[in-house]
Write an enzyme that holds these catalytic residues in place. Structure first.
Site, PDB file in Angstrom:
ATOM      1  N   LEU A 118      92.209  79.448 102.548  1.00 36.60           N
ATOM      2  CA  LEU A 118      91.418  80.122 103.600  1.00 36.60           C
ATOM      3  C   LEU A 118      92.431  81.538 103.857  1.00 36.60           C
ATOM      4  O   LEU A 118      93.197  81.816 103.813  1.00 36.60           O
ATOM      5  CB  LEU A 118      92.732  79.103 104.594  1.00 36.60           C
ATOM      6  CG  LEU A 118      91.797  79.801 106.275  1.00 36.60           C
ATOM      7  CD1 LEU A 118      91.522  77.982 106.849  1.00 36.60           C
ATOM      8  CD2 LEU A 118      93.161  80.311 106.589  1.00 36.60           C
ATOM      9  N   TYR A 147     102.495  85.575 110.047  1.00 32.03           N
ATOM     10  CA  TYR A 147     101.312  85.763 110.943  1.00 32.03           C
ATOM     11  C   TYR A 147     101.484  87.130 111.114  1.00 32.03           C
ATOM     12  O   TYR A 147     101.642  88.043 110.606  1.00 32.03           O
ATOM     13  CB  TYR A 147     101.645  85.613 112.197  1.00 32.03           C
ATOM     14  CG  TYR A 147     101.446  83.943 112.584  1.00 32.03           C
ATOM     15  CD1 TYR A 147     101.263  82.490 111.414  1.00 32.03           C
ATOM     16  CD2 TYR A 147     101.471  82.813 113.119  1.00 32.03           C
ATOM     17  CE1 TYR A 147     101.454  81.549 111.419  1.00 32.03           C
ATOM     18  CE2 TYR A 147     101.194  81.375 113.661  1.00 32.03           C
ATOM     19  CZ  TYR A 147     101.537  80.380 112.289  1.00 32.03           C
ATOM     20  OH  TYR A 147     101.099  79.553 112.273  1.00 32.03           O
ATOM     21  N   SER A 148     100.024  87.648 111.884  1.00 29.85           N
ATOM     22  CA  SER A 148      99.193  88.627 111.866  1.00 29.85           C
ATOM     23  C   SER A 148     100.538  90.076 112.516  1.00 29.85           C
ATOM     24  O   SER A 148     100.779  89.901 112.453  1.00 29.85           O
ATOM     25  CB  SER A 148      98.056  88.605 112.653  1.00 29.85           C
ATOM     26  OG  SER A 148      97.260  87.413 112.064  1.00 29.85           O
ATOM     27  N   GLU A 195      95.723  86.591 121.609  1.00 29.85           N
ATOM     28  CA  GLU A 195      96.282  87.244 120.826  1.00 29.85           C
ATOM     29  C   GLU A 195      95.475  88.516 120.216  1.00 29.85           C
ATOM     30  O   GLU A 195      94.428  89.210 120.451  1.00 29.85           O
ATOM     31  CB  GLU A 195      95.082  85.717 119.758  1.00 29.85           C
ATOM     32  CG  GLU A 195      95.535  84.123 120.052  1.00 29.85           C
ATOM     33  CD  GLU A 195      95.787  83.601 119.021  1.00 29.85           C
ATOM     34  OE1 GLU A 195      94.646  83.128 118.225  1.00 29.85           O
ATOM     35  OE2 GLU A 195      96.853  82.673 117.809  1.00 29.85           O
ATOM     36  N   ASN A 221      91.648  84.397 107.119  1.00 31.63           N
ATOM     37  CA  ASN A 221      91.573  84.571 108.611  1.00 31.63           C
ATOM     38  C   ASN A 221      91.953  85.897 108.723  1.00 31.63           C
ATOM     39  O   ASN A 221      91.579  87.070 108.424  1.00 31.63           O
ATOM     40  CB  ASN A 221      92.176  82.923 109.886  1.00 31.63           C
ATOM     41  CG  ASN A 221      93.906  83.534 109.970  1.00 31.63           C
ATOM     42  OD1 ASN A 221      94.335  82.464 108.383  1.00 31.63           O
ATOM     43  ND2 ASN A 221      94.209  82.900 110.380  1.00 31.63           N
ATOM     44  N   ASP A 222      92.795  85.999 109.904  1.00 27.54           N
ATOM     45  CA  ASP A 222      92.396  87.715 110.111  1.00 27.54           C
ATOM     46  C   ASP A 222      92.945  88.476 108.904  1.00 27.54           C
ATOM     47  O   ASP A 222      93.616  88.284 108.092  1.00 27.54           O
ATOM     48  CB  ASP A 222      94.199  87.825 111.746  1.00 27.54           C
ATOM     49  CG  ASP A 222      93.709  86.242 112.481  1.00 27.54           C
ATOM     50  OD1 ASP A 222      93.015  85.783 111.943  1.00 27.54           O
ATOM     51  OD2 ASP A 222      94.980  86.811 113.080  1.00 27.54           O
TER      52      ASP A 222
HETATM   53  C1  FRU Z   1      94.519  84.024 115.164  1.00 23.45           C
HETATM   54  C2  FRU Z   1      96.092  84.153 114.154  1.00 23.45           C
HETATM   55  C3  FRU Z   1      96.438  85.128 115.262  1.00 23.45           C
HETATM   56  C4  FRU Z   1      98.191  84.278 114.578  1.00 23.45           C
HETATM   57  C5  FRU Z   1      97.825  83.699 113.371  1.00 23.45           C
HETATM   58  C6  FRU Z   1      97.908  83.115 112.098  1.00 23.45           C
HETATM   59  O1  FRU Z   1      93.514  83.577 114.174  1.00 23.45           O
HETATM   60  O2  FRU Z   1      96.345  82.325 115.383  1.00 23.45           O
HETATM   61  O3  FRU Z   1      97.381  84.793 116.583  1.00 23.45           O
HETATM   62  O4  FRU Z   1      98.928  85.899 113.723  1.00 23.45           O
HETATM   63  O5  FRU Z   1      96.199  83.865 113.084  1.00 23.45           O
HETATM   64  O6  FRU Z   1      97.595  82.683 111.128  1.00 23.45           O
END
Ligand code: FRU
Length: 491
Positions: free
Chosen positions: A38, A100-101, A218, A40-41
């Protein structure tokens, strides 16, 4: 998990999983996607010594939101990206439940990452540390540990540091959920990236004229663009409106002026950055040529993720294309990064027999390149696997993209429709205004629709059965240009 063990497992997952992922007909040809697992950001987007680096939230071990590492790609041209070693893996006591991000800066000639160490406790509570990591000679990243614990007065949800340089100091914004469940953006200052001084809340629910505006914000990003300050943020908990806030969580921006001395940000109203189905957690960087570039995640947390068909091939989600930002008439505009034009193959402008206009007139209409001009009904069917389409409609039309998505323009409202992956019902997204030009970028399971040369964008994933074709309907004149796009991902 121990770092080495996690990285070994990630390696195994990639080696065993990649052949299957590459067989997926929905796998993008020119967008960034995780080799397995997966994504994401976007994180740590930076151009350093001429080279672009894009890090990303990555679970290499599955298609769920666990084991968050920072994956890392590198590119000289924003088009061809190379995999780099995993930059961060959740292994320390201060980042045990996810790296995390966060963002990247160049300090003392080296890329320094600022990220959130997420820590969960057995009772369900959590805390967060803002942490540093620094590039080594070998392009690996060495963790330097936490530089900021949870600030007082906030829940365990304080994260996503975005750091920038202003005059002689570093500044950082953080997304936060306070103890009254109000989403906030916090501002900090530091002279050395290690000692951070809190300057307070600069935006959020209940601040600067905003009423109740979500329980958590976020992924903030703050930068100057064409003389104004832009604060990008992702509020969670906004009530859906008939034509807005229809995604599970929102991504938008506030335009204003940051007073660095007073640590006060006066701003106008919140505007969504994208009117489509999938767009979240965008991050920008200032390129060496002065452009403000943006990548977004073409996904939304907890929005039908379990129903994406790509999971069967062991991967999920993609990035958006890289975009260039500008400010026009007090609004943020986004256009595909100009580099993407290099992906264009041979232009196919079909010469419509009906309603064809003299070349000179067409050229005035479309700039210097003549395309096809005719009734939408008479347009040929184009293959949409990986393609760019530009349209200048002069009246209502509708377009279908394979069997999976339709775009309808009725003269007042643009409506994007697809079938819900979870309940099979049609779902819609909207943009209101006068459409004079559309630029559509297709990539197997995604489309990004740039309206009026950047005034708005609709980004969406879609999962056509077979190879999708464009079909246009409508009696109004329409000029059209089409290019196949060349695959450019290095896998
Ligand atoms: C946004 C988020 C961030 C976090 C990250 C975790 O999509 O929830 O706030 O740091 O994804 O994967």
């Amino acid at each position: 998990m121990e770092e080495l063990s996690l990285i070994k497992q990630a390696m195994r997952a990639v080696m065993n999983g990649q052949p299957l992922a590459l067989r997926d007909p929905h796998r993008p040809a020119w967008h960034l996607a995780p080799s397995v697992g997966l994504l994401n950001d976007p994180n740590g987007f930076i151009q350093h010594n001429g080279v672009y680096h894009l890090f990303y939230q990555w679970n290499p071990l599955g298609c769920d939101h666990r084991n968050k590492c920072w994956g890392h790609w590198q590119s000289a041209d924003l088009l061809r990206w190379e995999h780099q070693p995993i930059a961060l893996a959740p292994s320390a006591c201060y980042d045990s439940h996810g790296c995390y991000s966060g963002s990247a800066v160049a300090a003392e000639g080296k890329i320094t990452l600022i990220y959130t160490g997420n820590v969960k406790f057995p009772d369900g509570s959590r805390t967060a540390y803002q942490c540093l990591a620094q590039e080594s000679e070998r392009g690996e990243y060495r963790k330097l540990g936490p530089v900021l614990p949870l600030p007082e007065g906030y829940s365990g949800h304080v994260r996503d540091p975005k750091v920038w340089r202003h005059q002689n100091d570093w500044y950082m914004v953080l997304g936060a959920r306070d103890l009254q469940d109000r989403g906030k953006v916090l501002l900090f200052r530091s002279s050395n990236l290690r000692d951070w001084q809190s300057l307070g809340e600069i935006a959020g629910s209940g601040l600067n004229g905003l009423e109740e505006f979500g329980y958590m914000w976020e992924c903030p990003d703050l930068f100057t663009l064409d003389g104004a300050d832009v604060l990008i943020c992702c509020p969670q908990g906004l009530a859906p409106q008939p034509e807005h806030y229809l995604n599970r969580y929102q991504a938008g921006y506030l335009l204003g002026k940051l007073d660095y001395r007073q640590a006060a940000f006066s701003h106008g109203e919140f505007r969504e950055l994208d009117a489509g189905f999938e767009f979240y957690a965008p991050q920008t960087t200032l390129a060496e040529d002065g452009r403000r570039l943006l990548f977004g995640w073409m996904g939304v947390p907890e929005q039908d993720e379990e129903a994406h068909p790509t999971r069967r091939y062991g991967w999920i989600h993609t990035m958006t294309c890289p975009r260039e930002l500008s400010l026009r008439h007090g609004r943020l505009h986004q256009r595909p990064a100009r580099e993407l034009q290099q992906l264009r193959g041979e232009r196919a402008g079909w010469q419509g027999r009906l309603h064809q206009r003299p070349a000179r007139e067409l050229q005035q209409l479309r700039g210097e390149r003549a395309g096809w001009q005719g009734r939408a009904d008479d347009a040929p069917a184009y293959a949409l696997e990986a393609a760019e389409l530009q349209m200048t409609p002069q009246g209502a039309f509708s377009a279908t993209f394979g069997d999976a998505m339709t775009l309808n323009w009725d003269g007042e409202r643009l409506q994007l429709t697809r079938t819900s992956l979870t309940d099979g019902r049609p779902e819609h997204r909207y943009w209101r205004g006068s459409v004079t030009h559309l630029q559509l970028l297709f990539d197997r399971s995604s489309v990004e629709i740039f309206i009026n040369r950047g005034e708005a964008v609709m980004s969406a994933r879609y999962f056509p059965a077979g190879e999708p074709q464009l079909r246009l309907c409508g009696s109004a004149p329409l000029a059209l240009e089409y290019w196949p796009l060349t695959p450019c991902m290095l896998e």
